[in-house]
Every structure is written in structure tokens, then in C-alpha cells.
Enzyme design. Structure first.
Site, short mmCIF file in Angstrom:
data_model
loop_
_atom_site.label_atom_id
_atom_site.label_comp_id
_atom_site.label_asym_id
_atom_site.label_seq_id
_atom_site.Cartn_x
_atom_site.Cartn_y
_atom_site.Cartn_z
CE1 TYR A 143 -3.24 -2.76 -0.04
CE2 TYR A 143 -3.95 -2.13 2.14
CZ TYR A 143 -4.10 -2.91 1.03
OH TYR A 143 -5.09 -3.85 0.97
CE LYS A 176 0.34 -17.03 -2.41
NZ LYS A 176 -0.27 -18.34 -2.77
CG ASP A 202 -2.92 -19.51 -0.98
OD1 ASP A 202 -2.10 -19.61 -0.03
OD2 ASP A 202 -2.77 -20.11 -2.06
CG ASP A 234 -7.38 -4.26 3.74
OD1 ASP A 234 -8.33 -4.16 4.53
OD2 ASP A 234 -7.21 -3.51 2.76
CG ASP A 260 -12.77 -6.61 5.62
OD1 ASP A 260 -12.31 -6.03 6.62
OD2 ASP A 260 -13.40 -6.04 4.71
#
Ligand code: ATP
Ligand code: MG
Length: 365
Positions: free
Chosen positions: A142, A193, A226, A250, A254
């Protein structure tokens, strides 16, 4: 007793309504003699723009820097849709995060027994759920440079975002996660990852090194991001603390949030570095939800997210874990009694107001 300095920034919309319930809670705690909170209050977001033409004034920033903790409500609303970009209400929140150096975002996903049927998953999968997601908040893709859209010679466009992490950034977020695990379930899942990203390789190496050198007694598991998302909706109770970068955090926070029901129930904390001389750390606590312009000013907002955020302040800024436990139990008790604000009420059920829910929590406390 030493006084504890709290800055209250209610902001806009329902931010003001839910913060009113926190003020009643603070007054109650001070009356018991358990705490000696000294509060100051200032404007942020649209309210600050209306008063000063800025989303947060330098004076308010000064108060935030001097406070032991900041309680933030919510900012924004249609009234400020057309203000200049640099002065938009959200800029106040971003400046607070940046200037206070709040690099660690903590988002618990706790399932209150009375609301287990409001989850996206079956009751038995979420009943008793208590996860803490620790998201790195000031680095990663970001913020990394270059970040641009360039037009190539052949007229095509190319967009670039850059994932950057340094050893220092990973070490400090890992320590936050391990420290939390020590006072919770003693288990950290580090999610990245490393199979396809260099930043993931470094992340895994650094978390492993911090674990070995400083927290060998905590159980550490590595999990690909994942797979972590998949496991969160398959068997969420296998997790205690999950630590991850800005982007994965992020998304995973959620996902975890929806395991527990309404936006009106979700607290958060953002922590900065510990000052080596004072031993104090900057911190800001806020509900995950926004200013909810659609219901603002009508006493419909659920104050639990903000009350639980204050509970996190008791726990993580003021060392009052027992008081925080009691507050959590009081919230659970109010829900067990059947009280529901509109966002968590079932169809046809009579909903209580913001202040009625606040009163029920206070009474149980
Ligand atoms: P932001 O961009 O500031 O995060 P948002 O667009 O995500 O805002 P919110 O303001 O969080 O939206 O509201 C989303 C929906 O959830 C709205 O319909 C709102 O009424 C509802 N909502 C949010 N918080 C609460 C709350 N505390 N109590 C009841 N309903 C809420
Ligand atoms: Mg939102």
C-alpha cells in the site's frame, strides 16, 4: 493513583453517538476508583473541517501525541463529499496513524454466544471463537515505491505497486503478535506467500528468527495466506493470533470479521512503538465501522464496537486486563438478556437504542 490521559475524538455521524456511551463508561470507572482517567476531547474529520478547514488541527494532533491513548469514533459523510482531497475527513485518520507511527493494527474476531447464529458459519464452528489478527499497517504494497501508472511507447499503460518490507518492520510486528499470544492462547500463525514473493521469504525468515531468539515458549506455525483464508472459513477455532502484512491483513481481517456477525460489534486497536525511555507506546482505539450516515442522529447505532475498543485500551494501554475481561463479560451479559440494537436484531424483534444498550452494559458491569 496516577492519572491516565485519554484523548476522545468522536468525529462525525454515529461516531458522536457511540463515543457518548464510552464517556458514561469512563465516568463510571472513575467513580469506582479503579481508574483515574483524565479526558480531553477534540474534533476530527468533517467536524474539524467545518471548524478549521482541516481534517485534524495541529492542536488536536498535539493532544494525541501527549495522550496515553486516543479513542477515535468515525469520520465522514455526504456533507463533505466535495471538500478538497487533502482535507477530506479520512485524511484526519490517516494523519493520526502516520504521525503516531501506528504500525500494528489489532482486530479481534470474538463470537459472543448469544450471537453465534448471526455468523456466516454454523454455530458449532464459531461458538467460543476468539481470534486476534495482527496486521502490519504502515508498510507493504500500500505504501511501497514506485507506485505509478505509466504509458508505454506502444501506448499501452502499465500499473506498478511495490511490496517492500525491511527486517525492522517485520521484527516489530512479529513482537506484537508474540507478546499478544503470551497473554492469550500461546499460538501464532504467521501468514505470507514465501512460495511466490521475496517479501514472503524475508517475512518467514525474520518471524522465525524473532521466535527462536525471544519467544521460544510460544507455538509458531507458518501458513500461506491463501490457505489461511480457506482455513478461517473452514475451522476458524484452530487460530489464536494471526500475524500478516498490510495487504493480506486487510483481507484476512475482513474474512474473520464476518465470522462474528455485525460491523457494529467489531473493535480495533492500532499500536505504535514502545518508547525506550518511558516504556509507553502510542495507541489508538476505534470501532471498525464508519460514520454510518444512513442511521446517524437517530439513536440506532450499536455502541458495542466502540465499548469493546475501549476494553482493548484498558487491556493494552492501561494494564487493566481484569477490568477489560469484566467489560467483555458485561457486553456478553447484555446480549444474553436479549437486548439487540437494530443491526443485530432478528426480523420483527424490537430493537433498543444506542443509550439503552450502553445502559445495559453499564448495569451488567
Ligand atoms: P467507512 O468508509 O467510513 O468505513 P462504510 O461505507 O464502510 O464507511 P459504515 O459507515 O461502516 O460504512 O456503515 C456500513 C453499514 O453498516 C451502514 O448501513 C451502517 O448503517 C451500518 N453500521 C455501521 N456501523 C454500525 C453500528 N455501529 N450500528 C449499527 N449499524 C451500523
Ligand atoms: Mg468501511
Amino acid at each position: 493513583m496516577a492519572t491516565q490521559k485519554l484523548l476522545l475524538l468522536p468525529g462525525d455521524g454515529i461516531g458522536v453517538e457511540v463515543m457518548a456511551e464510552v464517556k458514561r463508561l469512563i465516568a463510571f470507572l472513575n467513580k469506582t476508583g479503579l481508574t483515574a482517567f483524565e479526558t480531553e476531547e477534540d474534533l476530527v474529520g468533517g467536524a474539524a473541517y467545518d471548524a478549521h478547514g482541516k481534517a485534524i488541527s495541529d492542536a488536536a494532533m498535539g493532544l494525541a501525541q501527549a495522550a496515553d491513548a486516543v479513542m477515535f469514533g468515525a469520520v465522514g459523510g455526504p456533507k463533505w463529499a466535495d471538500v478538497p482531497y487533502a482535507a477530506r475527513p479520512e485524511a484526519g485518520l490517516l494523519r493520526l496513524r502516520k504521525d503516531l507511527g501506528l504500525f500494528a493494527n489489532l482486530r479481534p474476531a470474538v463470537c459472543y454466544p448469544a450471537l453465534a447464529d448471526a455468523s456466516s458459519l454454523k454455530r458449532e464452528l464459531v461458538e467460543g471463537l476468539d481470534i486476534m489478527i495482527v496486521r502490519e499497517l504502515t508498510g507493504g504494497v500500500y505504501f511501497g515505491e514506485p507506485k505509478e501508472i505509466v504509458t508505454l511507447e506502444n501506448g499501452e499503460k502499465r500499473a506498478v505497486d511495490t511490496q517492500v518490507y525491511t527486517t525492522h518492520e517485520i521484527e516489530r510486528i512479529a513482537r506484537v503478535a508474540f507478546d499478544l499470544a503470551k497473554v492469550r492462547g500461546n499460538l501464532v500463525h504467521s501468514s505470507e506467500k514465501h512460495n511466490v514473493m521475496k517479501s514472503g521469504v524475508l517475512w518467514k525468515q525474520v518471524v522465525t528468527a524473532v521466535h527462536k531468539a525471544e519467544y521460544p515458549e510460544v507455538k509458531l506455525e507458518h501458513i500461506l495466506a491463501d490457505n489461511c483464508g480457506m482455513q478461517l472459513v473452514r475451522t476458524p477455532k484452530q487460530f489464536d493470533v494471526i500475524v500478516c502484512d498490510n495487504l493480506f491483513g486487510d483481507m484476512l481481517s475482513d474474512v474473520a470479521a464476518m465470522l462474528t456477525g455485525s460491523l457494529g460489534m467489531l473493535p480495533s486497536a492500532s499500536l505504535g512503538a514502545t518508547d525506550p525511555t518511558t516504556g509507553k507506546r502510542k495507541a489508538m482505539y476505534e470501532p471498525v465501522h464508519g460514520s454510518a450516515p444512513d442511521i446517524a442522529g437517530r439513536g440506532l447505532a450499536n455502541p458495542i464496537a466502540t465499548l469493546a475498543s475501549f476494553g482493548m485500551a484498558l487491556r493494552y494501554s492501561f494494564g487493566l486486563a481484569e477490568a477489560a475481561d469484566r467489560l467483555d463479560a458485561a457486553i456478553a451479559a447484555a446480549l444474553d438478556e436479549g437486548l439487540r440494537t437494530k443491526d443485530i436484531a432478528s426480523a420483527g424483534q424490537n430493537a433498543v437504542s444506542t443509550s439503552e444498550m450502553g445502559s445495559a452494559v453499564l448495569k451488567a458491569l
